[in-house]
Write a protein that holds these residues in place. Structure first.
Motif, short mmCIF file in Angstrom:
data_model
loop_
_atom_site.label_atom_id
_atom_site.label_comp_id
_atom_site.label_asym_id
_atom_site.label_seq_id
_atom_site.Cartn_x
_atom_site.Cartn_y
_atom_site.Cartn_z
N LYS A 186 -8.65 -6.12 -12.75
CA LYS A 186 -8.21 -4.83 -13.26
C LYS A 186 -9.36 -4.07 -13.92
O LYS A 186 -9.34 -2.86 -14.03
CB LYS A 186 -7.08 -5.01 -14.27
CG LYS A 186 -5.75 -5.11 -13.54
CD LYS A 186 -4.58 -5.25 -14.48
CE LYS A 186 -3.36 -5.62 -13.66
NZ LYS A 186 -2.58 -6.66 -14.28
N ARG A 204 -5.35 -5.52 -8.05
CA ARG A 204 -4.82 -4.56 -9.01
C ARG A 204 -3.49 -3.99 -8.53
O ARG A 204 -2.56 -3.87 -9.30
CB ARG A 204 -5.85 -3.43 -9.18
CG ARG A 204 -5.60 -2.51 -10.34
CD ARG A 204 -6.47 -1.28 -10.20
NE ARG A 204 -6.21 -0.61 -8.93
CZ ARG A 204 -7.13 0.06 -8.23
NH1 ARG A 204 -8.37 0.13 -8.65
NH2 ARG A 204 -6.80 0.64 -7.10
N ASP A 205 -3.40 -3.67 -7.24
CA ASP A 205 -2.16 -3.11 -6.70
C ASP A 205 -1.20 -4.19 -6.22
O ASP A 205 -0.20 -3.90 -5.60
CB ASP A 205 -2.48 -2.17 -5.52
CG ASP A 205 -3.38 -1.02 -5.94
OD1 ASP A 205 -3.47 -0.77 -7.15
OD2 ASP A 205 -3.99 -0.38 -5.06
N LYS A 256 -8.98 -3.71 -5.68
CA LYS A 256 -7.74 -2.94 -5.59
C LYS A 256 -6.59 -3.77 -5.03
O LYS A 256 -5.44 -3.53 -5.36
CB LYS A 256 -7.95 -1.68 -4.76
CG LYS A 256 -8.22 -1.94 -3.31
CD LYS A 256 -8.39 -0.65 -2.52
CE LYS A 256 -8.75 -0.97 -1.10
NZ LYS A 256 -9.19 0.19 -0.34
N TYR A 305 0.85 -1.19 0.00
CA TYR A 305 0.00 0.00 0.00
C TYR A 305 0.88 1.24 0.00
O TYR A 305 1.60 1.51 0.95
CB TYR A 305 -0.90 -0.02 1.23
CG TYR A 305 -1.63 -1.32 1.36
CD1 TYR A 305 -2.84 -1.51 0.73
CD2 TYR A 305 -1.09 -2.38 2.08
CE1 TYR A 305 -3.50 -2.71 0.81
CE2 TYR A 305 -1.75 -3.59 2.17
CZ TYR A 305 -2.96 -3.74 1.54
OH TYR A 305 -3.60 -4.94 1.61
N ASN A 307 -14.19 -1.55 -6.28
CA ASN A 307 -12.84 -1.09 -5.98
C ASN A 307 -12.31 -1.62 -4.65
O ASN A 307 -11.15 -2.02 -4.55
CB ASN A 307 -12.82 0.44 -5.97
CG ASN A 307 -11.41 0.97 -5.87
OD1 ASN A 307 -10.54 0.56 -6.63
ND2 ASN A 307 -11.18 1.86 -4.92
#
Lengths: 294, 265
Positions: B187, B100-101, B97, A88, B93
């Motif tokens: 994604k 995706r991250d 996420k 993060y 999201n």
């Protein structure tokens, strides 16, 4: 006691990636090398053990428990350092480590501090601002902060400078002495050579070899280089165990695996100017497995 | 709880921005009423002269825009759209996420089950919805109350509208959750979720315009909180039950799908 048991583990994706019928066991207290080129299936295997992906067939057991069924339970005692460290971004190092620690029901504050000091990691920085090597350090601290019984490292040294790498290895050796089992995946063979007790060599998703490091290095292969006075008859070393035979510039070189007396008897028949017998480094052995499989 | 807390903290800023947007929309939208109220019934007549299609698009067909609550009913369609955008993007999201991250490899190596991960995210999402709705509610009551005539109560119809909005939010949050949880393309989850939401909005407009495909109303959550209808007679029980059922189905799909599929790293 076996800490990791893989039984015919198979994972196929749509394409060619994946692993096929992988079976091996890692015993408690071992530092186990898991080596293979990029794309061989190392990360796939590890992710299956962690329950991130599910096996197509076969199974993986950790601490004697099935990875899927008892996932959350066994992960209490696993420390994992992924090959690519993404965290993060808008968090500070300290926040991330505390967040990571909050998943384990123990107080890790002291460990975080000690580990960060050891790895020279600035706890107040934003993760976004860190270099690759420093991100890797966050990953290392994150993986070790709860004193896990099993440490799984996926290509852990990329981005670390040699000094830090040294320190990291010392840290791993200490963890190992404390009783932790370590699975060390890598394509850099020299680091595996130094740390590991045993190695599994994997290529294109299949297990190529599973050997004790000591045997792999000492008993199995020798590299011979001879400088004969005259010509060596082409068939002079045509015995089983001789590979990579090369003859150029009046020198003969080859790898030998087998009874050492057999080969010295042959060599004794020659008129030699000079001779070298070397331990091949793992790279050479590895390349050998490679070529054989191709 | 740590996951829930982390989730709340991570999206604090975006929630704050949404709240500012809500207040601006409500205050700005109702601000136009002040000028229009002076012209009295002429505005109603003007609207009545518009082609039926345009009336439907603007949502003025069955509302008396010379009253504050009627005018607010027109504005409500846009507020509802805003809430739907927020909910559908949030739902997709909040879950996707991590993949995706590429933080899912970190998160799922921790000793938590996927169900627990999903539950924590869902709870955080619901709290977001409620905060969003509360901000909408409070600013609506305050702003519309400013224009209300002496003794005219706007709180009751607004309360009914807000419950309707909450229902719509819940449906779209769950749909986004299902897209991100069960779908294999983290994604694109947010885009797909928003796309589905816009399709149902277009369907809702089509239902209004045509007037002859009323049976499709159940397929578009926007119809569940039709302002004119809700102000007139309150939320329809059929819509509430349908909405809750769709949301429950979506959440079920999200949990089962997420439990079974490979995490993309």
């Amino acid at each position: 006691m076996a800490v990791i048991e893989l039984n015919g583990l198979t994972k196929t994706y749509g394409g060619a990636r994946g692993v096929t019928d992988l079976s091996f066991t890692v015993e408690e207290g071992e530092i186990f090398g898991f080596i293979g080129p990029n794309g061989a299936g190392k990360s796939t295997t590890i992710r299956t053990m962690l329950g991130l992906i599910y096996p197509t067939s076969g199974s993986a057991r950790i601490f004697g428990k099935d990875c899927i069924e008892h996932g959350p339970e066994i992960k209490k005692e696993i420390g994992y350092l992924p090959s690519e460290v993404f965290y993060y971004d808008n968090m500070r190092v300290k926040d991330l480590l505390n967040y990571s620690a909050s998943f384990y029901k123990k107080d890790c504050a002291g460990r975080i501090k000690a580990l960060a000091e050891r790895m020279e990691l600035d706890l107040t920085k934003k993760i976004d601002d860190l270099s690759l090597g420093n991100k890797k350090k966050v990953g290392i601290v994150q993986g070790l902060l709860h004193s896990p019984k099993l440490i799984i490292l996926d290509e852990p040294t990329s981005g670390l400078d040699p000094l830090m790498q040294q320190r990291f290895f010392e840290l791993l050796e200490e963890e190992n002495k404390r009783g932790a089992t370590i699975l060390f995946s890598s394509h850099i063979l020299s680091e595996v050579q130094r740390l590991c007790n045993r190695v599994a060599i994997i290529k294109e998703g299949r297990l190529m070899a599973l050997e004790k490091m000591s045997e792999l290095k000492e008993n199995t292969y020798k590299r011979f280089k001879l400088q004969p006075a005259g010509q060596v008859a082409p068939g002079a070393f045509a015995i089983p165990g001789v590979t990579e035979w090369k003859q150029e510039d009046g020198e003969v070189s080859f790898l030998y695996k087998g009874n050492i007396n057999e080969i010295t008897r042959r060599i004794a028949e020659l008129d030699l100017r000079n001779m070298w017998v070397e331990e091949p480094d793992l790279e050479e052995i590895f390349m050998h497995y490679y070529v054989k499989g191709a | 709880m740590n996951l829930f807390r982390r989730e709340m903290k991570a999206s604090r800023k975006s929630l704050l921005i949404w709240i500012v947007g809500i207040i601006a929309m409500v205050a700005g939208g109702m601000g136009k009423y002040a000028g229009m109220a002076e012209s009295g019934d002429s505005m109603n007549e003007l609207m009545a002269d518009l082609p039926k299609t345009l009336q439907a698009v603007f949502g003025v067909a069955d509302l008396d825009i010379s009253t504050p609550i009627g005018y607010y009913g027109v504005l409500f369609l846009y507020l509802l759209l805003m809430a739907a955008v927020h909910a559908s993007m949030l739902g997709a999201n909040i879950l996707s996420k991590e993949e995706r991250d590429k933080t899912s490899e970190f998160l799922l190596a921790k000793p938590i089950s996927r169900d627990r991960l999903l539950t924590a995210k869902l709870l955080a999402g619901l709290v977001h919805l409620i905060v969003f709705n509360a901000a909408m509610w409070a600013s609506s009551v305050l702003v519309v109350g400013q224009y209300a005539a002496e003794g005219e109560s706007v709180a009751a119809p607004i309360a009914e509208l807000m419950l309707g909005m909450l229902l719509v939010q819940f449906v779209f949050l769950s749909a986004g959750f299902a897209v991100a949880g069960a779908g294999g393309r983290p994604k694109r989850a947010v885009a797909i979720s928003a796309g589905v939401m816009l399709l149902t909005f277009l369907l809702s407009v089509a239902v209004e315009v045509s007037g002859s495909i009323d049976f499709l109303r159940f397929l578009s959550p926007f119809q569940y909180a039709d302002a004119a209808e809700v102000i007139e007679s309150g939320l329809g029980l059929g819509f509430v039950l349908t909405g809750v059922a769709i949301a429950a189905l979506c959440l079920f799909a999200a949990f089962v799908g997420y439990r079974r599929r490979d995490i993309q790293v």
